[in-house]
Design a protein around this motif. Structure first.
Motif, mmCIF file in Angstrom:
data_model
loop_
_atom_site.group_PDB
_atom_site.id
_atom_site.type_symbol
_atom_site.label_atom_id
_atom_site.label_comp_id
_atom_site.label_asym_id
_atom_site.label_seq_id
_atom_site.Cartn_x
_atom_site.Cartn_y
_atom_site.Cartn_z
ATOM 1 N N ASN A 1 -8.586 -19.493 -15.344
ATOM 2 C CA ASN A 1 -9.797 -19.729 -15.085
ATOM 3 C C ASN A 1 -10.698 -19.861 -16.294
ATOM 4 O OD1 ASN A 1 -9.345 -20.467 -12.302
ATOM 5 N ND2 ASN A 1 -10.283 -18.651 -11.703
ATOM 6 N N LYS B 1 -5.021 -15.103 -12.506
ATOM 7 C CA LYS B 1 -5.975 -16.336 -12.040
ATOM 8 C C LYS B 1 -7.264 -16.014 -12.833
ATOM 9 C CE LYS B 1 -7.823 -18.024 -7.810
ATOM 10 N NZ LYS B 1 -7.990 -17.871 -6.319
ATOM 11 N N LYS B 2 -7.704 -14.928 -12.993
ATOM 12 C CA LYS B 2 -9.044 -14.919 -13.824
ATOM 13 C C LYS B 2 -8.657 -15.636 -15.259
ATOM 14 C CE LYS B 2 -11.641 -11.043 -12.882
ATOM 15 N NZ LYS B 2 -12.031 -9.751 -12.863
ATOM 16 N N SER B 3 -7.723 -15.164 -15.673
ATOM 17 C CA SER B 3 -7.312 -15.501 -17.085
ATOM 18 C C SER B 3 -7.314 -16.907 -17.252
ATOM 19 C CB SER B 3 -6.165 -14.589 -17.768
ATOM 20 O OG SER B 3 -5.965 -15.219 -18.953
ATOM 21 N N LYS C 1 -3.898 -11.187 -9.683
ATOM 22 C CA LYS C 1 -5.333 -11.441 -9.791
ATOM 23 C C LYS C 1 -6.088 -11.703 -11.067
ATOM 24 C CE LYS C 1 -6.162 -8.623 -5.506
ATOM 25 N NZ LYS C 1 -6.801 -7.528 -4.937
ATOM 26 N N GLU C 2 -5.290 -10.629 -11.966
ATOM 27 C CA GLU C 2 -6.040 -11.057 -13.459
ATOM 28 C C GLU C 2 -5.619 -12.164 -14.026
ATOM 29 O OE1 GLU C 2 -6.311 -6.070 -14.439
ATOM 30 O OE2 GLU C 2 -4.779 -7.031 -15.150
ATOM 31 N N ASN D 1 -20.002 -9.425 -20.164
ATOM 32 C CA ASN D 1 -19.850 -10.683 -19.404
ATOM 33 C C ASN D 1 -21.197 -11.289 -19.575
ATOM 34 O OD1 ASN D 1 -17.062 -10.088 -18.900
ATOM 35 N ND2 ASN D 1 -17.574 -10.273 -16.668
ATOM 36 N N ILE E 1 -15.358 -12.721 -20.422
ATOM 37 C CA ILE E 1 -14.518 -11.914 -19.639
ATOM 38 C C ILE E 1 -14.861 -10.637 -20.647
ATOM 39 C CG2 ILE E 1 -12.209 -10.736 -18.861
ATOM 40 C CD1 ILE E 1 -11.492 -13.419 -17.875
#
Length: 275
Positions: free
Chosen positions: A130, A126-128, A123-124, A227, A194
Motif C-alpha cells: 500500500n 500488505k501494508k508495504s 499483514k506487513e 508516521n 511508515i
C-alpha cells in the motif's frame, strides 16, 4: 488540430537512448518525452505515472518504473491521456540475467517461518505494498537526490537470493555498508508514511516523495521520525543498524516508482542529467 498534433509527436517519442548507462530491463526506468500544449496524464496498468514539465516549452517527461518480475515476452504499455482522448505507446523490455547470491543465516527463524510469523509477515507485506503504491502531490523541488549514507552505492540490486540454500525473492534494493549508529539522510523532501518494526526488515521507514516516488530504509537501529512527519532533503531520519533478517550492520535502501522497485544506481544518473 491539437489532438492530431499530439499523435504526430508521440510517434516520434524515443525510449531508452536518453537514459545514460542504462537498459530498459526489469527493475529499470523508462523516460518518455511528450510535446503537447497542456500537461498529459500517463498510466501503466491503470496506475498513474510521474509526469514532469521539462525546461523545453510544451515538453513533458513521463518517468515510469518496471517491476523486477516483469514478463519480457510482453510489451510495457503506457497510456497517455490528453483532451479527453487516450493514446497508447508500447515499450519493449529487454531480459537481464541478475546474479545469484547465497546468504547463510545463523538460525532458520527468517527462512522457515512459524505460523505466527507468517501471519505477521502477510499483514506487513500488505501494508508495504500500500505504501509503495502511493501516488500523492509532489513534495520535492528537484529530483536530484542525495545519498542516504556517505558511502559508495553498491550494485547488488536484483540479485536472486538464497537464504540457507532456499530460494527467496530477488533483492529489491541496495545494501549500503556502514557501522551501527551511522546517520541516514532523507534524499528528498517527503512525508513519512511508515516508521515501525517489520519482521524481515527490522526497524523500517517508508518515505513518500509524491508522484509515485517512494523510498524505503530497513534494518535501522533507531527511528528518528514517526508516521505523518514531513522531512526535508538532508534531514536525519534514523540510524544504521542490524535489525530484522541480516548478517551484519548495513542499510537496505529501496526506490520505487509507480509501485515498482527500481535500481537506485540506475535512477541517479537519469535524474541528475535531466532537468
Amino acid at each position: 488540430m491539437k489532438i492530431l498534433y499530439l499523435i504526430f509527436l508521440i510517434n516520434f517519442v524515443t525510449f531508452g537512448n536518453e537514459l545514460p548507462n542504462s537498459l530498459i530491463v526489469p527493475g529499470g526506468v523508462i523516460e518518455l518525452y511528450v510535446k503537447s500544449s497542456s500537461k498529459p496524464k500517463a498510466f501503466h496498468n491503470k496506475k498513474e505515472l510521474m509526469v514532469l514539465k521539462s525546461s523545453t516549452k510544451n515538453r513533458y517527461r513521463v518517468i515510469a518504473g518496471v517491476k523486477l518480475d516483469f514478463d519480457v515476452d510482453n510489451k510495457y504499455e503506457i497510456v497517455l491521456k490528453y483532451d479527453g482522448k487516450s493514446y497508447k505507446k508500447n515499450v519493449q523490455i529487454k531480459s537481464y540475467d541478475y546474479k545469484k547470491q547465497y546468504i547463510k543465516l545463523k538460525t532458520s527463524k527468517h527462512v522457515n517461518l512459524s505460523s505466527k510469523n507468517l501471519s505477521r509477515y502477510q499483514k506487513e507485506r500488505k501494508k508495504s505494498l500500500n505504501a509503495l503504491g502511493l501516488f500523492s502531490e509532489k513534495k520535492f523541488d528537484t529530483l536530484n537526490m542525495m545519498m542516504p549514507l556517505h558511502v559508495e552505492l553498491k550494485d547488488d540490486f536484483g540479485k536472486r537470493r538464497y537464504f540457507n540454500n532456499q530460494p527467496r525473492k530477488p533483492h529489491s534494493g541496495v545494501d549500503l555498508a556502514a557501522k551501527s549508529g551511522t546517520k541516514i539522510y532523507a534524499p528528498l523532501s517527503a512525508k513519512v508514511v511508515i516508521s515501525e518494526e517489520f519482521f524481515f526488515n527490522g526497524n523500517t521507514i517508508y518515505l513518500d516523495h509524491g508522484l509515485g516516488l517512494v523510498t524505503v530504509y530497513a534494518h535501522l537501529s533507531k527511528l528518528n521520525v514517526k508516521n505523518g512527519d514531513m522531512v526535508k532533503k538532508g534531514d536525519v531520519i534514523g540510524l544504521v543498524g542490524k535489525t530484522g533478517r541480516v548478517t551484519g550492520s548495513h542499510l537496505h535502501w529501496g526506490v520505487a516508482l509507480n509501485g515498482s522497485m527500481v535500481n537506485p544506481k540506475l535512477f541517479f544518473p537519469i535524474i541528475q542529467t535531466k532537468k
